[in-house]
Design a protein around this motif. Structure first.
Motif, short mmCIF file in Angstrom:
data_model
loop_
_atom_site.label_atom_id
_atom_site.label_comp_id
_atom_site.label_asym_id
_atom_site.label_seq_id
_atom_site.Cartn_x
_atom_site.Cartn_y
_atom_site.Cartn_z
N ARG A 180 -10.13 -7.14 26.47
CA ARG A 180 -11.48 -7.66 26.61
C ARG A 180 -12.50 -6.53 26.70
O ARG A 180 -12.22 -5.45 27.19
CB ARG A 180 -11.59 -8.55 27.85
CG ARG A 180 -10.83 -9.86 27.74
CD ARG A 180 -11.14 -10.76 28.91
NE ARG A 180 -12.53 -11.20 28.90
CZ ARG A 180 -13.08 -11.94 29.87
NH1 ARG A 180 -12.34 -12.31 30.91
NH2 ARG A 180 -14.33 -12.31 29.79
N GLU B 52 -16.53 -8.52 31.42
CA GLU B 52 -16.47 -9.81 32.09
C GLU B 52 -17.72 -10.65 31.89
O GLU B 52 -17.74 -11.82 32.25
CB GLU B 52 -16.26 -9.60 33.60
CG GLU B 52 -14.97 -8.88 33.96
CD GLU B 52 -13.73 -9.67 33.60
OE1 GLU B 52 -13.79 -10.92 33.66
OE2 GLU B 52 -12.71 -9.05 33.27
N ASP B 53 -18.79 -10.09 31.33
CA ASP B 53 -20.03 -10.85 31.18
C ASP B 53 -19.87 -11.88 30.06
O ASP B 53 -18.99 -11.76 29.21
CB ASP B 53 -21.20 -9.91 30.89
CG ASP B 53 -21.04 -9.17 29.58
OD1 ASP B 53 -21.61 -9.62 28.57
OD2 ASP B 53 -20.34 -8.15 29.57
N HIS C 179 -8.44 -14.47 27.83
CA HIS C 179 -9.30 -14.04 28.93
C HIS C 179 -8.58 -13.11 29.89
O HIS C 179 -9.20 -12.60 30.84
CB HIS C 179 -9.86 -15.26 29.68
CG HIS C 179 -10.99 -15.92 28.99
ND1 HIS C 179 -10.82 -16.78 27.92
CD2 HIS C 179 -12.34 -15.82 29.18
CE1 HIS C 179 -12.00 -17.20 27.50
NE2 HIS C 179 -12.93 -16.64 28.24
N HIS C 180 -7.31 -12.87 29.65
CA HIS C 180 -6.53 -11.99 30.52
C HIS C 180 -5.88 -10.93 29.63
O HIS C 180 -4.90 -11.19 28.95
CB HIS C 180 -5.47 -12.78 31.28
CG HIS C 180 -6.02 -13.98 31.99
ND1 HIS C 180 -6.74 -13.89 33.17
CD2 HIS C 180 -6.02 -15.31 31.66
CE1 HIS C 180 -7.11 -15.10 33.55
NE2 HIS C 180 -6.70 -15.97 32.65
#
Length: 296
Positions: A174, A177-178, A283-284
């Motif tokens: 990723r 985190e935004d 997302h991980h």
């Protein structure tokens, strides 16, 4: 249900396909726009009236709730991608749904995808080695979910259409985190074509790209020249024109034909649940077996 930024496009194409459309949206402005676009009636909330089919184009975070009144019925439902933004909720929908349900994945109807499917399945450039997609932009407009939820479903649908299935997720990373942060990911299985995905809403420009890599050459689409695909074999390259066939309109017409007794549109409920589970996994960040390298 829903006539916002994207729902109004669906309404336009439903009207163009000869449908009488009742729109439900809590926004007075959206209801006014719907009447201007050809809706036969507008409602602040769904009133349970009998209809031939239902299209859900509400924000992603509300999809599961919007689906609730229809799951036990027999009315065909077309819900915008993704099915929802929660893997557990997606599995509950799968277990409870008795209605005919499909998820809208317009890129499966895009002329570039259709042509790349033909190249891959007919072996025009030899055996398929892999597929790479890029979907990046400089803005994230959705308030309810992040950019991965809004962008990645398109490319997972493209991979499913061209490769026949999405391989297992091997590695992902990723950007942050935004809500605008994206992800790069590799999907692969021994003995099968790989799939590499790159999505983001924090890049300096908008790009949409699909690259099909085959043993005898490659074919690719880029939205800088949306009317063509380029095919390369050795040191020879040719440009092939694509038909002018708007994918959303093609998808809407497939839904209209379905409720009239024709074949179901692309985008099964089981595929939609898999997409939600894969995006949840994206997302991980995860690391791959370092014996496997990313495709160049």
């Amino acid at each position: 249900l829903g006539c916002g930024r994207w729902g109004r496009n669906i309404l336009r194409d439903l009207v163009a396909s000869g449908c009488a459309v009742v729109v439900a949206d809590p926004s007075p402005a959206a209801r006014q726009d719907a009447m201007g676009l050809g809706a036969t009636a507008v409602l602040p909330a769904w009133d349970g009236r009998a209809v031939d089919g239902v299209v859900i184009a509400t924000p992603t975070a509300t999809h599961a709730l919007a689906l609730e009144p229809f799951l036990a019925g027999a009315t065909p439902v077309f819900v915008e991608k993704p099915l929802c933004a929660d893997a557990a909720a997606a599995r509950r929908i799968l277990n409870r749904a008795r209605c005919p349900l499909r998820v809208m994945e317009k890129w499966r109807y895009h002329p570039a995808t259709v042509r790349l499917v033909a190249i891959a399945r007919h072996g025009e450039l030899g055996a398929t080695i892999g597929l790479r997609t890029r979907r990046v932009q400089d803005v994230h407009l959705h308030r309810d979910v992040d950019a991965i939820w809004t962008l990645a479903p398109h490319d997972l649908a493209i991979a499913r259409e061209i490769l026949g299935a999405v391989p297992p997720l091997i590695e992902s990373s990723r950007e942050g985190e935004d809500p605008s942060a994206g992800v790069a990911a590799l999907f692969a299985r021994d003995g099968a074509p790989w799939f590499a995905l790159d999505v983001s809403a924090r890049r300096p420009r908008t790009e949409r790209e699909i690259v099909l890599v085959c043993a005898g050459g490659s074919a690719w689409f880029h939205d800088a020249t949306p009317e063509v695909i380029r095919i390369r074999q050795g040191d020879q390259e040719r440009v092939e024109a694509l038909p002018d066939a708007p994918p959303l309109l093609a998808q809407v017409r497939a839904f209209v034909a379905w409720i009239a007794g024709g074949p179901a549109p692309k985008g099964t409920l089981a595929e939609a649940v898999e997409t939600v589970e894969l995006i949840d996994a994206l997302h991980h960040s995860r690391s791959a077996d370092r014996s496997r390298s990313w495709p160049a």
